[in-house]
Enzyme design. Structure first.
Site, mmCIF file in Angstrom:
data_model
loop_
_atom_site.group_PDB
_atom_site.id
_atom_site.type_symbol
_atom_site.label_atom_id
_atom_site.label_comp_id
_atom_site.label_asym_id
_atom_site.label_seq_id
_atom_site.Cartn_x
_atom_site.Cartn_y
_atom_site.Cartn_z
ATOM 1 N N LYS A 1 0.816 -1.220 0.000
ATOM 2 C CA LYS A 1 0.000 0.000 0.000
ATOM 3 C C LYS A 1 0.850 1.270 0.000
ATOM 4 O O LYS A 1 0.483 2.257 -0.633
ATOM 5 C CB LYS A 1 -0.928 0.011 1.225
ATOM 6 N N TYR B 1 2.967 6.002 -5.676
ATOM 7 C CA TYR B 1 2.747 6.113 -7.125
ATOM 8 C C TYR B 1 1.513 6.976 -7.433
ATOM 9 O O TYR B 1 1.532 7.785 -8.352
ATOM 10 C CB TYR B 1 2.593 4.728 -7.757
#
Lengths: 169, 169
Positions: B133, B139
């Protein structure tokens, strides 16, 4: 039916561009396709190509009613993973609907496997649309694994303004 | 803290191999890693390289207690999609845990974005583990999209005996 699998050359780009759009329409992602015949010519057939291609071709007597004899294609490039090293990556795999069920798709994919093994690759990787059950079934019959389902890897992309922004130091 | 991002060379392969294994252990996929330092040397630094690399390096005074100054890396290669054309594909992105939170991962990814844009790429693609996560959040903060979640593309692979079998005409 006779058919030939051969390396693509720059003269094939018109047909590749046509089939790229047919494939995208089939996958209902045609609004995502931005590339043109000219892009393919430049990107695949210049000194440092971004991809290679193979074409499936039938003899003149089996041409489609529109006159097409180039009836399937696959693109690929060499890639790498830090799990298993050298890999060949298949970008697309497409056979025109009226020529399916004759092993042409399998022959295209088999050719990429041959080219990959000859280059020392131990894996053939690609992405496939989960909604496209018949394609997935085909890939599973060839012994492919779904790495997204099995391990949880997701395919990610950064583009447009986000890419420009990311590139700023 | 000062650090440098620079192109990897063949002398970096020992440290890249070490960090490839650290990353795999972090992602709990270390049993999947088959490549060695020698593979990296051969595959990345021969005449036709399968990948390129960049290294994050800190000055001697900030070396780890084990003596490491090469504390992060990313690998990449040029690729292609028939949606948007030229793409740069990031294989791994890793910064040693004690050097995180200082923008080094962002700087590595930014460098790949710069290299990609300079080569005419319009997208930076990669795969990321959905269980990870904190990586995914990173990202997403860079403006990346999850193409698997958004469109349904799954990452697929054919290897081992299945690949050998597929390659048979």
């Amino acid at each position: 039916m006779d058919y030939t699998i051969r390396a693509a050359n720059v003269e094939d780009c018109q047909d590749i561009a046509r089939m790229v759009m047919e494939l995208a329409e089939h996958d209902k992602v045609s609004d995502l396709v931005k590339i043109t015949q000219e892009d393919l010519e430049q990107d695949g057939f210049s000194k440092k190509p971004f991809f290679h291609g193979i074409i499936a071709e039938v003899p003149e007597q089996h041409r489609t009613k529109e006159g097409h004899t180039k009836i399937g294609y696959a693109l690929y490039f060499y890639s790498y993973t830090t799990w298993k090293g050298r890999a060949v990556y298949m970008v697309d795999l497409y056979v025109m609907p009226e020529f399916r069920g004759r092993g042409i798709g399998k022959a295209l994919m088999s050719k990429i496997a041959q080219l990959g093994l000859a280059a020392g690759c131990t894996q053939l990787n690609f992405i496939a649309l989960e909604q496209n059950k018949s394609s997935l079934d085909f890939y599973f019959r060839q012994g492919c694994s779904d790495i997204t389902a099995d391990i949880g890897y997701h395919y990610m992309s950064c583009n447009g303004e986000a890419l420009e922004h990311l590139a700023q130091p």
